[in-house]
Design a protein around this motif. Structure first.
Motif, PDB file in Angstrom:
ATOM      1  N   GLY A 413      -4.231  18.840  29.575  1.00 42.54           N
ATOM      2  CA  GLY A 413      -4.394  18.349  28.782  1.00 42.54           C
ATOM      3  C   GLY A 413      -3.105  17.311  28.807  1.00 42.54           C
ATOM      4  O   GLY A 413      -2.590  15.862  28.333  1.00 42.54           O
ATOM      5  N   PHE A 414      -3.942  16.672  30.392  1.00 47.32           N
ATOM      6  CA  PHE A 414      -4.069  15.593  30.557  1.00 47.32           C
ATOM      7  C   PHE A 414      -3.922  13.747  29.695  1.00 47.32           C
ATOM      8  O   PHE A 414      -3.501  13.273  29.230  1.00 47.32           O
ATOM      9  N   LYS A 415      -5.474  14.774  29.413  1.00 48.14           N
ATOM     10  CA  LYS A 415      -6.172  12.896  28.749  1.00 48.14           C
ATOM     11  C   LYS A 415      -5.810  12.838  27.318  1.00 48.14           C
ATOM     12  O   LYS A 415      -5.354  11.658  26.882  1.00 48.14           O
ATOM     13  N   ASN A 418      -2.257  10.235  28.164  1.00 43.96           N
ATOM     14  CA  ASN A 418      -3.169   8.866  27.936  1.00 43.96           C
ATOM     15  C   ASN A 418      -3.282   8.242  26.710  1.00 43.96           C
ATOM     16  O   ASN A 418      -3.286   7.043  26.634  1.00 43.96           O
ATOM     17  N   ASP A 427      -0.041   7.466  34.410  1.00 41.19           N
ATOM     18  CA  ASP A 427       0.315   7.131  35.572  1.00 41.19           C
ATOM     19  C   ASP A 427       1.884   7.862  36.750  1.00 41.19           C
ATOM     20  O   ASP A 427       1.606   8.388  37.082  1.00 41.19           O
ATOM     21  N   ARG A 449      -4.680  13.769  46.584  1.00 42.90           N
ATOM     22  CA  ARG A 449      -5.092  13.977  45.397  1.00 42.90           C
ATOM     23  C   ARG A 449      -6.791  13.758  44.937  1.00 42.90           C
ATOM     24  O   ARG A 449      -7.219  12.783  46.087  1.00 42.90           O
ATOM     25  N   ASP A 453      -7.030  14.208  37.208  1.00 44.31           N
ATOM     26  CA  ASP A 453      -5.476  14.661  37.102  1.00 44.31           C
ATOM     27  C   ASP A 453      -6.136  15.431  38.343  1.00 44.31           C
ATOM     28  O   ASP A 453      -4.968  17.065  38.169  1.00 44.31           O
ATOM     29  N   LYS A 522      -9.540  27.970  33.428  1.00 43.93           N
ATOM     30  CA  LYS A 522      -8.888  27.411  32.360  1.00 43.93           C
ATOM     31  C   LYS A 522      -9.385  28.027  31.150  1.00 43.93           C
ATOM     32  O   LYS A 522      -9.120  27.854  30.263  1.00 43.93           O
ATOM     33  N   ARG A 526      -6.027  28.074  30.595  1.00 47.30           N
ATOM     34  CA  ARG A 526      -4.965  27.499  31.130  1.00 47.30           C
ATOM     35  C   ARG A 526      -3.261  27.917  31.498  1.00 47.30           C
ATOM     36  O   ARG A 526      -3.033  29.462  31.326  1.00 47.30           O
TER      37      ARG A 526
HETATM   38  N1  GTP Z   1      -3.675   7.575  33.688  1.00 47.11           N
HETATM   39  C1  GTP Z   1      -4.100   7.988  34.525  1.00 47.11           C
HETATM   40  N2  GTP Z   1      -5.212   8.579  34.207  1.00 47.11           N
HETATM   41  C2  GTP Z   1      -6.494   8.674  34.686  1.00 47.11           C
HETATM   42  C3  GTP Z   1      -6.583   8.136  35.884  1.00 47.11           C
HETATM   43  N3  GTP Z   1      -7.479   8.911  36.342  1.00 47.11           N
HETATM   44  C4  GTP Z   1      -8.118  10.212  35.371  1.00 47.11           C
HETATM   45  N4  GTP Z   1      -7.887   9.404  34.701  1.00 47.11           N
HETATM   46  C5  GTP Z   1      -7.579  10.156  32.698  1.00 47.11           C
HETATM   47  O1  GTP Z   1      -7.600  12.004  33.256  1.00 47.11           O
HETATM   48  C6  GTP Z   1      -8.028  12.897  32.219  1.00 47.11           C
HETATM   49  C7  GTP Z   1      -8.852  13.721  32.959  1.00 47.11           C
HETATM   50  O2  GTP Z   1      -9.575  14.291  31.977  1.00 47.11           O
HETATM   51  P1  GTP Z   1      -9.756  15.561  31.810  1.00 47.11           P
HETATM   52  O3  GTP Z   1      -9.605  16.515  32.737  1.00 47.11           O
HETATM   53  O4  GTP Z   1     -10.766  15.892  31.124  1.00 47.11           O
HETATM   54  O5  GTP Z   1      -7.739  15.809  30.859  1.00 47.11           O
HETATM   55  P2  GTP Z   1      -7.675  16.656  30.176  1.00 47.11           P
HETATM   56  O6  GTP Z   1      -6.971  16.592  28.578  1.00 47.11           O
HETATM   57  O7  GTP Z   1      -7.009  17.279  31.169  1.00 47.11           O
HETATM   58  O8  GTP Z   1      -8.848  18.416  30.248  1.00 47.11           O
HETATM   59  P3  GTP Z   1      -8.509  19.466  30.463  1.00 47.11           P
HETATM   60  O9  GTP Z   1      -8.628  19.525  31.679  1.00 47.11           O
HETATM   61  O10 GTP Z   1      -9.821  20.150  30.380  1.00 47.11           O
HETATM   62  O11 GTP Z   1      -7.250  20.520  29.852  1.00 47.11           O
HETATM   63  C8  GTP Z   1      -9.523  11.346  32.077  1.00 47.11           C
HETATM   64  O12 GTP Z   1      -8.759  10.903  30.630  1.00 47.11           O
HETATM   65  C9  GTP Z   1      -9.028  10.128  32.768  1.00 47.11           C
HETATM   66  O13 GTP Z   1      -9.988   9.020  32.104  1.00 47.11           O
HETATM   67  C10 GTP Z   1      -5.143   7.611  36.572  1.00 47.11           C
HETATM   68  O14 GTP Z   1      -5.420   7.471  37.542  1.00 47.11           O
HETATM   69  N5  GTP Z   1      -4.533   7.661  35.680  1.00 47.11           N
END
Ligand code: GTP
Length: 535
Positions: A413-415, A418, A427, A449, A453, A522, A526
């Motif tokens: 759920g990192f997206k 953001n 970040d 890394r 994420d 996942k 998760r």
């Molecule tokens: N802030 C930030 N975001 C990043 C960076 N690199 C990648 N991302 C974002 O991290 C997100 C990773 O996507 P996902 O892994 O699909 O996001 P998620 O919500 O964690 O999805 P799941 O892994 O399926 O749970 C994308 O939206 C990228 O734009 C970074 O250096 N900084």
């Protein structure tokens, strides 16, 4: 100086290679060349100037010697002129007109006290000495035989004799004669006798430099007076080459004449117009060039000492420069191998600057290497470095044995963070997640890394069981709330586990298996871990 270097300079030099075949010269070579160039030309110029000065001095000395010779001639002439004046005065004596020779002798004896004459002689036309003040009047006197005096009866002109032994005085003397004219003819010759020591004394009073010899020669070239040592040479013929030269010119000089005492001389001479005698001034030739030789010797010694001291100095300084310069080789080579280099203080400013530049370059290079192998956001190793480490560890493990566990971590759920709070909050969350990762594994484990994420941890010497423990802990730690920005963010993490050698035989395969396991976690909902299918 500190420098880490694992292999010798020779190996590295071979590796780097050098162009050109001419062997370069050492710093010592150039410094010695500089010393030679600084000392030798000025010394040669100084020698030339000394020689020039000597030549000028010689010319001056010649002028001085010639002038002194003429001055000595004047001294001799003055002596003779005084005597001749007394003679001329006496020749006009009324006693001679009256043929009162007794009275004349008495008058002449009186004059003797006032003039520089030793005796007077009166000779009549029959060549008889009629008066000689050395004897009382009336004594028996000899017939005059001196040709120069007798010739006055014919010439009627004053004359100066050569050196002769007086028949009455019984000693070497010279004489000046003047005619006594009566009734249009020469009635008597009046002569004044002069002991030659008078002339020698006159020469001695002249301020001549040491070892210079002054001599007076009569028209036959016989020594009449000399300073010094007249007693040894009086009446002897002068050096033949000098006598010949004096006979042919009124004045001049001659080299290579040997003085009567054997000294090599340059003789300057001038002839008296009064007496036809000559005065010669002998200057020892050894003395003339001795000063030049002394000056040149002093110069050569000084230049030689300066040369030796300067070359020794150049050698020492060159050695120090060479040592300091060579001391930079090892750090430079270590730098070339990518090792960290710190060059300490060096004794020479310019080399110290080079040393500082090497240290700075090393720092920049280390920074560039770090940047190339680390993730700039979190400071963790990046994928490139992680894969290198993983490959190396697998090589080590193949040789030495031992398990390697790989945890592949992806945030859940990192997206949304953001999207909801912006990238800067995302970040910050990634940085905090990296910090938690580092804090929850051993120092010997490697966290990286891999991108976005996604993270990975390599657990050295850890099997499946230990990996599960770490994975469980990391899921828990990474799923703790993140107090960031304006609120608290709640996300979780899913971890895939793969273990070498049971799950994979290569780094790529191990990564792939762990990635697969992570996706399985996942898929299973998760916030959990899943081990590779193979284990
Ligand atoms: N802030 C930030 N975001 C990043 C960076 N690199 C990648 N991302 C974002 O991290 C997100 C990773 O996507 P996902 O892994 O699909 O996001 P998620 O919500 O964690 O999805 P799941 O892994 O399926 O749970 C994308 O939206 C990228 O734009 C970074 O250096 N900084």
């Amino acid at each position: 100086m500190n420098a880490s270097a694992s292999s010798g300079p020779a190996t590295d030099r071979r590796a780097v290679g050098r162009g050109g075949s001419a062997s370069p010269k050492s710093i010592r070579f150039w410094l010695v060349l500089l010393v030679l160039a600084s000392v030798i030309p000025p010394s040669l110029i100084a020698a030339f100037l000394i020689h020039l000065d000597y030549r000028h001095g010689q010319a001056r000395l010649e002028r001085d010697a010639m002038a002194t010779t003429h001055a000595l001639v004047a001294v001799v002439d003055r002596e003779l002129a005084g005597s001749r004046a007394a003679l001329i005065a006496l020749a006009s004596s009324p006693h001679l007109d009256a043929h009162d020779l007794a009275a004349f002798q008495s008058q002449a004896s009186g004059v003797l006290k006032d003039v520089n004459v030793n005796n007077f002689v009166l000779i009549d036309a029959e060549r008889r000495q009629r008066v000689n003040t050395l004897r009382p009047f009336g004594s028996a006197l000899p017939i005059e035989r001196n040709a120069a005096l007798l010739a006055i009866f014919d010439t009627g002109r004053p004359a100066v004799t050569d050196l002769f032994v007086g028949p009455v005085a019984h000693r070497p003397l010279m004489a000046i004669g003047v005619p006594v004219q009566r009734a249009g003819s020469v009635a008597y010759v009046l002569a004044a006798g002069l002991w030659t020591d008078r002339l020698s004394r006159a020469l001695l009073t002249q301020p001549l430099p040491e070892h210079w010899i002054a001599g007076v020669y009569d028209s036959a070239g016989v020594v009449v007076a000399r300073s010094p040592l007249v007693e040894h040479f009086l009446g002897q013929p002068g050096p033949p080459s000098l006598v010949r030269r004096m006979a042919g010119a009124p004045d001049g000089w001659i080299d290579d004449t040997s003085a009567l005492d054997g000294t090599e001389m340059r003789s300057y001479f001038a002839r008296s117009s009064v007496s036809n005698w000559a005065v010669a001034l002998g200057v020892p030739r050894a003395g003339m060039s001795a000063e030049l030789q002394r000056s040149l010797l002093r110069l050569a010694l000084g230049a030689g000492l300066m040369l030796v001291a300067s070359i020794a100095g150049a050698w020492i300084i060159g050695g120090r420069i060479a040592r300091s310069t060579r001391a930079l080789c090892l750090p430079a080579l270590a730098l070339g191998r990518g090792e960290a280099v710190t060059v300490g203080a060096l004794p020479l400013k310019e080399l110290d600057e080079v040393g500082s530049a090497l240290t700075t370059t090393s720092t920049l290079l280390q920074q560039a290497l770090h940047d190339a192998h680390h993730d700039s956001l979190t400071g963790l190793a990046n994928r490139t470095m992680f894969e290198q480490f993983l490959r190396q560890r697998i090589v080590d493990s193949k040789r030495a044995g031992g398990d390697i566990a790989l945890l592949y971590i992806d945030l859940d759920g990192f997206k949304a963070v953001n999207d909801r709070h912006g990238h800067h909050v995302g970040d910050d969350l990634l940085r905090e997640a990296a910090r938690r990762l580092r804090a929850n594994v051993r120092l010997s484990d490697i966290a990286a890394r891999l991108g976005g994420d996604e993270f990975a941890v390599m657990l050295h010497g850890t099997g499946a069981e230990g990996a599960v423990t770490v994975a469980q802990n990391l899921v828990g730690q990474l799923s703790q709330p993140y107090g960031l920005g304006s609120g608290v963010q709640s996300i979780s993490a899913s971890v895939g586990i793969a273990v070498y050698p049971q799950d994979a035989s290569s780094a790529e395969q191990l990564l792939h298996r762990a990635d697969e396991a992570m996706y399985r976690a996942k898929a299973q909902g998760r916030r959990r871990y899943a081990a590779s299918n193979a284990s």
